[in-house]
Design a protein around this motif. Structure first.
Motif, PDB file in Angstrom:
ATOM      1  N   HIS A   1      -5.232  -6.049 -11.253  1.00  0.00           N
ATOM      2  CA  HIS A   1      -4.251  -5.310 -10.467  1.00  0.00           C
ATOM      3  C   HIS A   1      -3.885  -6.045  -9.184  1.00  0.00           C
ATOM      4  O   HIS A   1      -4.541  -7.012  -8.789  1.00  0.00           O
ATOM      5  CB  HIS A   1      -4.789  -3.913 -10.131  1.00  0.00           C
ATOM      6  N   PHE A   2      -2.836  -5.516  -8.534  1.00  0.00           N
ATOM      7  CA  PHE A   2      -2.474  -5.962  -7.197  1.00  0.00           C
ATOM      8  C   PHE A   2      -3.232  -5.117  -6.174  1.00  0.00           C
ATOM      9  O   PHE A   2      -3.276  -3.893  -6.279  1.00  0.00           O
ATOM     10  CB  PHE A   2      -0.969  -5.811  -6.953  1.00  0.00           C
ATOM     11  N   PHE A   3      -3.801  -5.769  -5.160  1.00  0.00           N
ATOM     12  CA  PHE A   3      -4.483  -5.083  -4.067  1.00  0.00           C
ATOM     13  C   PHE A   3      -3.742  -5.447  -2.776  1.00  0.00           C
ATOM     14  O   PHE A   3      -3.757  -6.612  -2.361  1.00  0.00           O
ATOM     15  CB  PHE A   3      -5.949  -5.509  -3.975  1.00  0.00           C
ATOM     16  N   THR A   4      -3.112  -4.457  -2.157  1.00  0.00           N
ATOM     17  CA  THR A   4      -2.268  -4.696  -0.989  1.00  0.00           C
ATOM     18  C   THR A   4      -2.648  -3.745   0.132  1.00  0.00           C
ATOM     19  O   THR A   4      -2.788  -2.535  -0.097  1.00  0.00           O
ATOM     20  CB  THR A   4      -0.783  -4.488  -1.339  1.00  0.00           C
ATOM     21  N   THR A   5      -2.815  -4.262   1.346  1.00  0.00           N
ATOM     22  CA  THR A   5      -3.174  -3.408   2.473  1.00  0.00           C
ATOM     23  C   THR A   5      -1.970  -2.581   2.911  1.00  0.00           C
ATOM     24  O   THR A   5      -0.853  -3.087   3.003  1.00  0.00           O
ATOM     25  CB  THR A   5      -3.673  -4.236   3.668  1.00  0.00           C
ATOM     26  N   MET A   6      -2.191  -1.305   3.182  1.00  0.00           N
ATOM     27  CA  MET A   6      -1.136  -0.423   3.665  1.00  0.00           C
ATOM     28  C   MET A   6      -1.221  -0.212   5.167  1.00  0.00           C
ATOM     29  O   MET A   6      -0.342   0.404   5.766  1.00  0.00           O
ATOM     30  CB  MET A   6      -1.199   0.920   2.939  1.00  0.00           C
ATOM     31  N   GLU A   7      -2.280  -0.674   5.767  1.00  0.00           N
ATOM     32  CA  GLU A   7      -2.458  -0.641   7.215  1.00  0.00           C
ATOM     33  C   GLU A   7      -3.468  -1.735   7.563  1.00  0.00           C
ATOM     34  O   GLU A   7      -4.114  -2.290   6.674  1.00  0.00           O
ATOM     35  CB  GLU A   7      -2.954   0.736   7.667  1.00  0.00           C
ATOM     36  N   PRO A   8      -3.581  -2.107   8.840  1.00  0.00           N
ATOM     37  CA  PRO A   8      -4.572  -3.130   9.202  1.00  0.00           C
ATOM     38  C   PRO A   8      -5.952  -2.760   8.656  1.00  0.00           C
ATOM     39  O   PRO A   8      -6.398  -1.625   8.798  1.00  0.00           O
ATOM     40  CB  PRO A   8      -4.534  -3.112  10.732  1.00  0.00           C
ATOM     41  N   THR A   9      -6.614  -3.718   8.030  1.00  0.00           N
ATOM     42  CA  THR A   9      -7.845  -3.445   7.294  1.00  0.00           C
ATOM     43  C   THR A   9      -8.938  -4.448   7.654  1.00  0.00           C
ATOM     44  O   THR A   9      -8.665  -5.645   7.764  1.00  0.00           O
ATOM     45  CB  THR A   9      -7.584  -3.499   5.779  1.00  0.00           C
ATOM     46  N   VAL A  10     -10.150  -3.936   7.831  1.00  0.00           N
ATOM     47  CA  VAL A  10     -11.317  -4.777   8.082  1.00  0.00           C
ATOM     48  C   VAL A  10     -12.249  -4.639   6.888  1.00  0.00           C
ATOM     49  O   VAL A  10     -12.527  -3.520   6.436  1.00  0.00           O
ATOM     50  CB  VAL A  10     -12.051  -4.369   9.373  1.00  0.00           C
ATOM     51  N   ALA A  11     -12.728  -5.759   6.368  1.00  0.00           N
ATOM     52  CA  ALA A  11     -13.571  -5.727   5.178  1.00  0.00           C
ATOM     53  C   ALA A  11     -14.650  -6.790   5.259  1.00  0.00           C
ATOM     54  O   ALA A  11     -14.605  -7.686   6.106  1.00  0.00           O
ATOM     55  CB  ALA A  11     -12.720  -5.934   3.925  1.00  0.00           C
TER      56      ALA A  11
END
Length: 234
Positions: free
Chosen positions: A98-108
């Motif tokens: 799948h596609f994984f796309t951030t919808m807001e600033p993300t920390v991981a």
């Protein structure tokens, strides 16, 4: 946030949003991972990307979408704090699907396959439990989407989604467009817009370019069982 006390809703509603408020299982293993920050609308992974480990989301929101050969996309679920990307593909020894796309600033935090198998899972069993919980959440989301598409009307599905997501995020404001809601529920965008217009007319929510804000969570819960939700077909 003032939420309904009706336990049958809170404990049975399953929405396409994965978040775990208790992240304590990860506290002792973050030292083994690599911290990374993504801006909004960053494509984290694409289909057929190699899987080298897992990604633990500390904060932010990631959209998971399937894509057809013609380029059409269907959002499967949203992932928030405490959720994990890539565990199914890693254990199955398969590439990302799948596609994984951030919808807001993300920390991981990213953890390699080797670190996970040698340093974490043998010594921190709660992380293994967290990975299983993450997999189970995805299974329940997919099975629930099939059931709701068969047994519920569009307004009921939209109302259940908004209500459940308010509980999951502990917020009455949901920064989602009509298109995103339609993708998540597998409903035509026009039908979602018509449903939201109906709910706005009767005072359940406000709708702006920044998303949807529920005015009364208890009234929204009551709407789920009313005849106008069951009989209205946008």
């Amino acid at each position: 946030m003032p939420v309904s006390s009706e336990e049958e809703f809170e404990h049975t509603l399953i929405v396409p949003w994965i978040e775990f408020k208790d992240q304590s299982a990860w506290d002792d293993v973050l030292q083994f991972g690599h911290r990374i920050e993504w801006r909004q609308k960053t494509v984290v992974h694409r289909p057929e990307d190699d899987v080298t480990g897992i990604i633990f989301i500390l904060s932010g929101m990631v959209k998971v979408a399937a894509a057809s050969r013609d380029g059409l996309q269907r959002t499967l679920w949203l992932m928030g704090p405490g959720s994990v990307i890539g565990e199914a593909a890693m254990f199955a020894h398969r590439p990302y699907m799948h596609f994984f796309t951030t919808m807001e600033p993300t920390v991981a935090y990213t953890f390699s396959r080797q670190i996970l198998s040698q340093n974490i899972l043998p010594h921190f069993p709660k992380v293994g439990e967290a990975l299983l919980s993450n997999l189970a959440a995805k299974c329940y989301i997919m099975s629930t989407q099939v059931e709701e598409s068969v047994f519920l009307t569009v307004p009921q599905r939209v109302a259940r989604f908004l209500y459940g997501l308010c509980l999951a995020r502990n917020s009455l404001h949901l920064p989602l467009s009509h298109g995103t809601i339609a993708d998540l529920l597998g409903i035509h965008r026009v039908s979602v817009s018509n449903t939201i217009s109906l709910m706005k007319r009767i005072g359940l929510l406000d709708d702006t370019s920044h998303g949807v804000t529920v005015n009364d969570i208890n009234a929204l819960a009551a709407f789920l069982s009313k005849s106008d939700a069951a009989s209205f077909h946008p």
